[in-house]
Design an enzyme around this catalytic site. Structure first.
Site, PDB file in Angstrom:
ATOM      1  N   LYS A  22       0.844  -1.095   0.136  1.00 21.76           N
ATOM      2  CA  LYS A  22       0.155   0.100   0.142  1.00 21.76           C
ATOM      3  C   LYS A  22       0.753   1.159   0.002  1.00 21.76           C
ATOM      4  O   LYS A  22       0.801   2.198  -0.664  1.00 21.76           O
ATOM      5  CB  LYS A  22      -0.710  -0.141   1.274  1.00 21.76           C
ATOM      6  CG  LYS A  22      -1.365   1.223   1.693  1.00 21.76           C
ATOM      7  CD  LYS A  22      -2.359   1.354   3.207  1.00 21.76           C
ATOM      8  CE  LYS A  22      -2.542   2.326   3.679  1.00 21.76           C
ATOM      9  NZ  LYS A  22      -1.292   3.183   4.257  1.00 21.76           N
ATOM     10  N   ASN A  23       2.089   1.111   0.852  1.00 23.38           N
ATOM     11  CA  ASN A  23       2.898   2.466   0.844  1.00 23.38           C
ATOM     12  C   ASN A  23       3.681   2.755  -0.117  1.00 23.38           C
ATOM     13  O   ASN A  23       4.359   3.620  -0.217  1.00 23.38           O
ATOM     14  CB  ASN A  23       3.356   2.440   2.411  1.00 23.38           C
ATOM     15  CG  ASN A  23       2.391   2.610   3.580  1.00 23.38           C
ATOM     16  OD1 ASN A  23       1.200   2.948   3.076  1.00 23.38           O
ATOM     17  ND2 ASN A  23       2.927   2.557   4.819  1.00 23.38           N
ATOM     18  N   CYS A 116      -5.715   8.307   9.110  1.00 23.49           N
ATOM     19  CA  CYS A 116      -5.889   7.785  10.523  1.00 23.49           C
ATOM     20  C   CYS A 116      -5.525   8.593  11.436  1.00 23.49           C
ATOM     21  O   CYS A 116      -4.723   9.344  11.551  1.00 23.49           O
ATOM     22  CB  CYS A 116      -4.863   6.361  10.520  1.00 23.49           C
ATOM     23  SG  CYS A 116      -5.245   4.991   9.841  1.00 23.49           S
ATOM     24  N   ARG A 121      -0.160  14.761  12.832  1.00 24.36           N
ATOM     25  CA  ARG A 121       0.264  14.537  11.569  1.00 24.36           C
ATOM     26  C   ARG A 121       0.349  16.001  10.841  1.00 24.36           C
ATOM     27  O   ARG A 121      -0.360  15.982   9.879  1.00 24.36           O
ATOM     28  CB  ARG A 121      -0.579  13.407  10.843  1.00 24.36           C
ATOM     29  CG  ARG A 121      -0.770  12.240  11.872  1.00 24.36           C
ATOM     30  CD  ARG A 121      -1.396  11.019  10.870  1.00 24.36           C
ATOM     31  NE  ARG A 121      -0.267  10.579   9.751  1.00 24.36           N
ATOM     32  CZ  ARG A 121      -0.653   9.281   9.193  1.00 24.36           C
ATOM     33  NH1 ARG A 121      -1.735   8.723   9.257  1.00 24.36           N
ATOM     34  NH2 ARG A 121       0.220   8.989   8.355  1.00 24.36           N
ATOM     35  N   ARG A 397      -8.880  -0.220   4.332  1.00 19.24           N
ATOM     36  CA  ARG A 397      -7.895   1.113   3.781  1.00 19.24           C
ATOM     37  C   ARG A 397      -6.587   0.389   3.536  1.00 19.24           C
ATOM     38  O   ARG A 397      -5.795   0.726   2.825  1.00 19.24           O
ATOM     39  CB  ARG A 397      -7.659   2.263   4.576  1.00 19.24           C
ATOM     40  CG  ARG A 397      -9.038   3.068   4.833  1.00 19.24           C
ATOM     41  CD  ARG A 397      -8.666   4.262   5.811  1.00 19.24           C
ATOM     42  NE  ARG A 397      -7.141   4.884   5.329  1.00 19.24           N
ATOM     43  CZ  ARG A 397      -6.452   5.145   6.028  1.00 19.24           C
ATOM     44  NH1 ARG A 397      -6.633   5.254   7.319  1.00 19.24           N
ATOM     45  NH2 ARG A 397      -5.215   5.623   5.672  1.00 19.24           N
TER      46      ARG A 397
HETATM   47  C1  UD1 Z   1       3.924   7.039   6.371  1.00 20.18           C
HETATM   48  C2  UD1 Z   1       3.108   5.547   5.972  1.00 20.18           C
HETATM   49  C3  UD1 Z   1       2.506   5.200   7.516  1.00 20.18           C
HETATM   50  C4  UD1 Z   1       3.603   5.071   8.515  1.00 20.18           C
HETATM   51  C5  UD1 Z   1       4.661   6.353   8.560  1.00 20.18           C
HETATM   52  C6  UD1 Z   1       5.581   6.015   9.378  1.00 20.18           C
HETATM   53  C7  UD1 Z   1       2.478   5.922   3.857  1.00 20.18           C
HETATM   54  C8  UD1 Z   1       1.396   6.066   2.985  1.00 20.18           C
HETATM   55  N1  UD1 Z   1       2.211   5.987   5.056  1.00 20.18           N
HETATM   56  O1  UD1 Z   1       3.315   8.016   6.781  1.00 20.18           O
HETATM   57  O2  UD1 Z   1       1.836   3.936   7.234  1.00 20.18           O
HETATM   58  O3  UD1 Z   1       3.028   4.876   9.746  1.00 20.18           O
HETATM   59  O4  UD1 Z   1       5.189   6.640   7.407  1.00 20.18           O
HETATM   60  O5  UD1 Z   1       6.345   5.124   8.933  1.00 20.18           O
HETATM   61  O6  UD1 Z   1       3.512   5.668   3.374  1.00 20.18           O
HETATM   62  N2  UD1 Z   1       5.778  14.701  10.861  1.00 20.18           N
HETATM   63  C9  UD1 Z   1       5.871  16.170  11.030  1.00 20.18           C
HETATM   64  N3  UD1 Z   1       5.735  16.956   9.772  1.00 20.18           N
HETATM   65  C10 UD1 Z   1       5.447  16.462   8.631  1.00 20.18           C
HETATM   66  C11 UD1 Z   1       5.412  15.115   8.458  1.00 20.18           C
HETATM   67  C12 UD1 Z   1       5.641  14.175   9.463  1.00 20.18           C
HETATM   68  O7  UD1 Z   1       5.997  16.412  12.230  1.00 20.18           O
HETATM   69  O8  UD1 Z   1       5.686  17.423   7.867  1.00 20.18           O
HETATM   70  C13 UD1 Z   1       5.862  13.712  11.765  1.00 20.18           C
HETATM   71  C14 UD1 Z   1       4.352  12.800  11.891  1.00 20.18           C
HETATM   72  O9  UD1 Z   1       3.446  13.772  12.687  1.00 20.18           O
HETATM   73  C15 UD1 Z   1       4.864  11.558  12.790  1.00 20.18           C
HETATM   74  C16 UD1 Z   1       6.175  11.327  11.998  1.00 20.18           C
HETATM   75  O10 UD1 Z   1       6.760  12.894  11.659  1.00 20.18           O
HETATM   76  O11 UD1 Z   1       4.918  11.701  13.985  1.00 20.18           O
HETATM   77  C17 UD1 Z   1       6.425  10.401  10.953  1.00 20.18           C
HETATM   78  O12 UD1 Z   1       5.562  10.886  10.138  1.00 20.18           O
HETATM   79  P1  UD1 Z   1       5.961  10.451   8.382  1.00 20.18           P
HETATM   80  O13 UD1 Z   1       7.241   9.655   8.354  1.00 20.18           O
HETATM   81  O14 UD1 Z   1       5.750  11.641   7.398  1.00 20.18           O
HETATM   82  O15 UD1 Z   1       4.812   9.245   7.914  1.00 20.18           O
HETATM   83  P2  UD1 Z   1       3.679   9.426   6.793  1.00 20.18           P
HETATM   84  O16 UD1 Z   1       4.678   9.691   5.657  1.00 20.18           O
HETATM   85  O17 UD1 Z   1       2.488  10.243   7.137  1.00 20.18           O
END
Ligand code: UD1
Length: 416
Positions: A22-23, A116, A121, A397
């Site tokens: 999925k990711n 989720c 986030r 999902r």
């Molecule tokens: C992706 C995955 C999700 C997984 C996560 C962590 C997909 C579609 N989803 O989510 O399944 O759980 O990686 O392995 O690939 N953060 C910030 N600012 C930002 C971006 C992120 O503070 O601009 C924080 C988030 O709130 C979180 C952490 O960084 O606490 C990790 O987030 P991130 O690695 O960005 O996860 P996703 O890309 O949302």
């Protein structure tokens, strides 16, 4: 609202073929916008998140068809830079469309993404990276208007290795003038898969999976046929389900190296595991053992996406397991539900202290998010009696026909 009806206490036995990740599929679908040509993306699971991404691409003017597990995107007809607001709320991954739409159209309008409810986030790191590439971002009433005349390659030092921000920066940099280097990028296998997809279209991206990603911008992109990697989280979930029920399973179409951390923890819990090139075999012990403390962390550490499923497993292990969630601040919503099933779990800050009990008991529980929902299914399969899992739209999902795959392994689970 659909729900699962599970009659538990039955070992899972047999073989399970992993679908595409999925990711990996979601950012690759977003990246198809960059090419202005046709991409055939093979090995796509049928997930509600994928269907939403396809709906968004269509609304933006792309021609998209779905045939035998392949999603075919012709983005030459893209004619909109507005990401429909209702879909932005449906999937977090809609944010991946920022980079490619900016690169292709010079602008993008969107609202903040949904997904989720596992934490706040924010997308500040995405915006930071895009601004460094020259993007102007105006924010009003929760809507973001982004535009750029010319994307210019640059050095981007990410303050945290965010998966999504790394992917957005990679995709925007593809059309930038000159070279971009992303320092401290996320190293997840799905990032490497995005690089491989982009390179299959003629891009020049190097270093994904390491400490630096280099993107040589402004390359002409072309048609491609690309097969996405297997889903390591689906794999970990099925291994945990077999282990929790005292069963055995052969995962096929796996890349075991992507699951090393989880496999090692399952071994520590007493499971016998044999790994071959694209296969993982697991046989559960009579009684699982508690494992040394688990801390979720960016890849190659223990994945946050496996935290809840592993917790379900440890609820019946011999001893105490400490599970610390370091990535998302609100990812323990399954705990209250597991406790309804007889689990003994206490939360202290971002650590769950799981004391193994003899057996879980079936109960009426509610999925609050995707992986937490999967953990309740695992608990229900292992428990004595009947478990009803409400709100399974969350599970849809991320798992393709979850109940059918589990039924093939001998589970008594029905969608109602
Ligand atoms: C992706 C995955 C999700 C997984 C996560 C962590 C997909 C579609 N989803 O989510 O399944 O759980 O990686 O392995 O690939 N953060 C910030 N600012 C930002 C971006 C992120 O503070 O601009 C924080 C988030 O709130 C979180 C952490 O960084 O606490 C990790 O987030 P991130 O690695 O960005 O996860 P996703 O890309 O949302």
């Amino acid at each position: 609202m659909e729900r699962y009806h599970i009659i538990g206490n039955k070992s899972l036995e047999g073989e399970h073929q992993l679908k595409g990740a999925k990711n990996a599929v979601l950012p690759i679908l977003a990246a198809t916008i960059l090419t202005g040509s046709t991409s055939v993306i093979e090995n796509c699971p049928d997930l509600s998140d994928d269907r939403t991404m396809v709906a968004i691409l269509k609304e933006m003017g792309c021609k998209v068809t779905w045939e035998n597990g392949s999603i075919i995107v012709d983005s030459s007809t893209l004619d909109d830079y507005v990401i429909p607001q209702k879909h932005m709320k449906e999937i977090r991954s809609s944010v991946f469309l920022m980079g490619p739409t900016l690169a292709r159209c010079g602008k993008v309008s969107l609202s903040y993404p949904g997904g989720c409810a596992i934490g706040e986030r924010p997308i500040d790191i995405h915006l930071y990276a895009l601004r460094l590439l020259g993007v102007e971002i105006k924010e009003k009433d929760g809507l973001l208007d982004c535009s750029v005349d010319r994307l210019i390659g640059t050095d981007i030092h990410l303050p945290f290795p965010s998966v999504g921000a790394t992917e957005n920066a990679m995709m925007a940099a593809i059309m930038a003038e000159g070279e971009t280097t992303i320092y401290n990028p996320a190293k997840e296998p799905e990032i490497v898969d995005l690089q491989n997809y982009l390179n299959s279209c003629g891009a020049e991206v190097y270093g994904a999976g390491s400490d630096e990603i280099v993107i040589k911008g402004k390359r002409e992109l072309r048609d491609t046929i690309y097969k996405v990697i297997p889903d390591r989280i689906e794999g970990g979930t099925f291994l945990a389900a077999a282990a929790a029920t005292g069963g055995s399973i052969q995962l096929r179409n796996a890349i075991p190296a992507h699951m090393s951390f989880v496999i090692n923890k399952l071994r520590e819990a007493g499971c016998q595991i044999i790994v071959e090139k694209d296969m993982v075999y697991l046989k559960a012990p009579d009684k699982l053992k508690a494992v040394k403390p688990i801390e979720t962390s960016p890849y190659p550490g223990f994945p946050t996406d496996m935290q809840s499923q592993f917790m379900a497993l440890m609820t019946c292990a011999d001893g105490y397991t400490l599970i610390t969630e370091n990535i998302f601040e609100n990812r323990f919503k399954h705990v209250k539900e597991l406790i309804k099933m007889g689990a003994d779990i206490q939360i202290e800050g971002n650590t769950a202290i799981v004391k193994g009990v003899e057996k879980l008991k079936g109960a009426h529980v509610k999925a609050m998010d995707l992986r937490g929902g999967a953990s309740l299914v695992i608990a229900g399969l292992a428990a004595e009696g009947t478990t009803i899992v409400e709100n399974i739209c969350h599970i849809d999902r991320g798992y393709d026909k979850f109940e059918l795959a589990l039924s093939k392994l001998g589970a008594n689970i029905k969608r109602i």
